[in-house]
Write a protein that holds these residues in place. Sequence first.
Motif, PDB file in Angstrom:
ATOM      1  N   PRO A   6      -5.303  -2.643  -4.676  1.00  0.00           N
ATOM      2  CA  PRO A   6      -6.167  -1.521  -4.306  1.00  0.00           C
ATOM      3  C   PRO A   6      -6.810  -1.757  -2.946  1.00  0.00           C
ATOM      4  CG  PRO A   6      -6.521  -2.131  -6.598  1.00  0.00           C
ATOM      5  CD  PRO A   6      -5.642  -3.189  -5.999  1.00  0.00           C
ATOM      6  N   PHE A   7      -7.031  -0.674  -2.221  1.00  0.00           N
ATOM      7  CA  PHE A   7      -7.520  -0.770  -0.844  1.00  0.00           C
ATOM      8  C   PHE A   7      -8.823  -1.560  -0.763  1.00  0.00           C
ATOM      9  CE2 PHE A   7      -9.721   0.756   2.950  1.00  0.00           C
ATOM     10  CZ  PHE A   7      -8.726   0.614   3.901  1.00  0.00           C
ATOM     11  N   GLU A   8      -9.706  -1.377  -1.746  1.00  0.00           N
ATOM     12  CA  GLU A   8     -11.007  -2.047  -1.691  1.00  0.00           C
ATOM     13  C   GLU A   8     -10.915  -3.543  -1.967  1.00  0.00           C
ATOM     14  OE1 GLU A   8     -10.405  -0.066  -5.716  1.00  0.00           O
ATOM     15  OE2 GLU A   8     -10.192   0.455  -3.577  1.00  0.00           O
ATOM     16  N   LEU A   9      -9.759  -4.009  -2.470  1.00  0.00           N
ATOM     17  CA  LEU A   9      -9.591  -5.435  -2.765  1.00  0.00           C
ATOM     18  C   LEU A   9      -8.671  -6.137  -1.763  1.00  0.00           C
ATOM     19  CD1 LEU A   9      -9.181  -5.319  -6.665  1.00  0.00           C
ATOM     20  CD2 LEU A   9     -11.249  -5.726  -5.338  1.00  0.00           C
ATOM     21  N   ILE A  10      -8.209  -5.422  -0.757  1.00  0.00           N
ATOM     22  CA  ILE A  10      -7.265  -6.005   0.202  1.00  0.00           C
ATOM     23  C   ILE A  10      -7.872  -7.200   0.921  1.00  0.00           C
ATOM     24  CG2 ILE A  10      -6.068  -5.576   2.380  1.00  0.00           C
ATOM     25  CD1 ILE A  10      -5.480  -2.771   1.426  1.00  0.00           C
ATOM     26  N   SER A  11      -9.137  -7.077   1.303  1.00  0.00           N
ATOM     27  CA  SER A  11      -9.774  -8.160   2.049  1.00  0.00           C
ATOM     28  C   SER A  11      -9.926  -9.428   1.219  1.00  0.00           C
ATOM     29  CB  SER A  11     -11.155  -7.712   2.542  1.00  0.00           C
ATOM     30  OG  SER A  11     -11.985  -7.353   1.448  1.00  0.00           O
ATOM     31  N   GLN A  12      -9.882  -9.303  -0.112  1.00  0.00           N
ATOM     32  CA  GLN A  12     -10.021 -10.471  -0.983  1.00  0.00           C
ATOM     33  C   GLN A  12      -8.683 -11.102  -1.327  1.00  0.00           C
ATOM     34  OE1 GLN A  12     -12.266  -9.390  -4.471  1.00  0.00           O
ATOM     35  NE2 GLN A  12     -13.770  -8.218  -3.298  1.00  0.00           N
TER      36      GLN A  12
END
Length: 199
Positions: A155-161
């Motif tokens: 998911p886009f909101e978890l890409i940075s993690q």
Amino acid sequence: MSVVPGHFYGKPTEAARVNLVETNGTPLGHELVSVKRAHFQSDPQTLVELAQSVQNANDFVTAGTSNKLLLIAEQIKFLQMQAQTVLEEARRDQQLHSACCNMRKVPGTVYYLYQPRSKNKDPHFSLLSPQEWGDDCPNEFLGAYKLEHDMSWTPFELISQKSPHLNKMMAAVKAYSRSSTSSDNGHTSAKSILALADS
């Protein structure tokens, strides 16, 4: 006829005598058994203390076993939660791969999922974000997902993690595959990959 002890049919019998070998505590001058230790009478208080120490040891063993079982139970619960998360992510990835897509999916790319206004049509992927569509977007935006190198979706909101670690590992795999020699017989070394990923 009744039999009376010490009589046989009314006739008295003599008591049998047995000759025993005389005991010698030091045969040939050697003491085989310590008479002091053999006839030692222990203090009752010592026996009580011994019983208490045994009971205390049993209590410690029981407590230690209970703590270990509790730890194992917590680990099992944690593994169950992880397994549930893996199953949910696998179900989500399967649904996303089933979405309509008129383009070749490339790992590392972010795709935007839309639901057509018509209820009879299935969701489909697009390379255009809602911001790029603006007010003229003809479909309902459902979410943005990045296709990872292992073909999973993030998911886009978890890409940075998630993405940096996964991309670094996949890059290490590719780098090792290119640098592997014929002596390796094509086998990938986990230690070498981890070393490249940590570098």
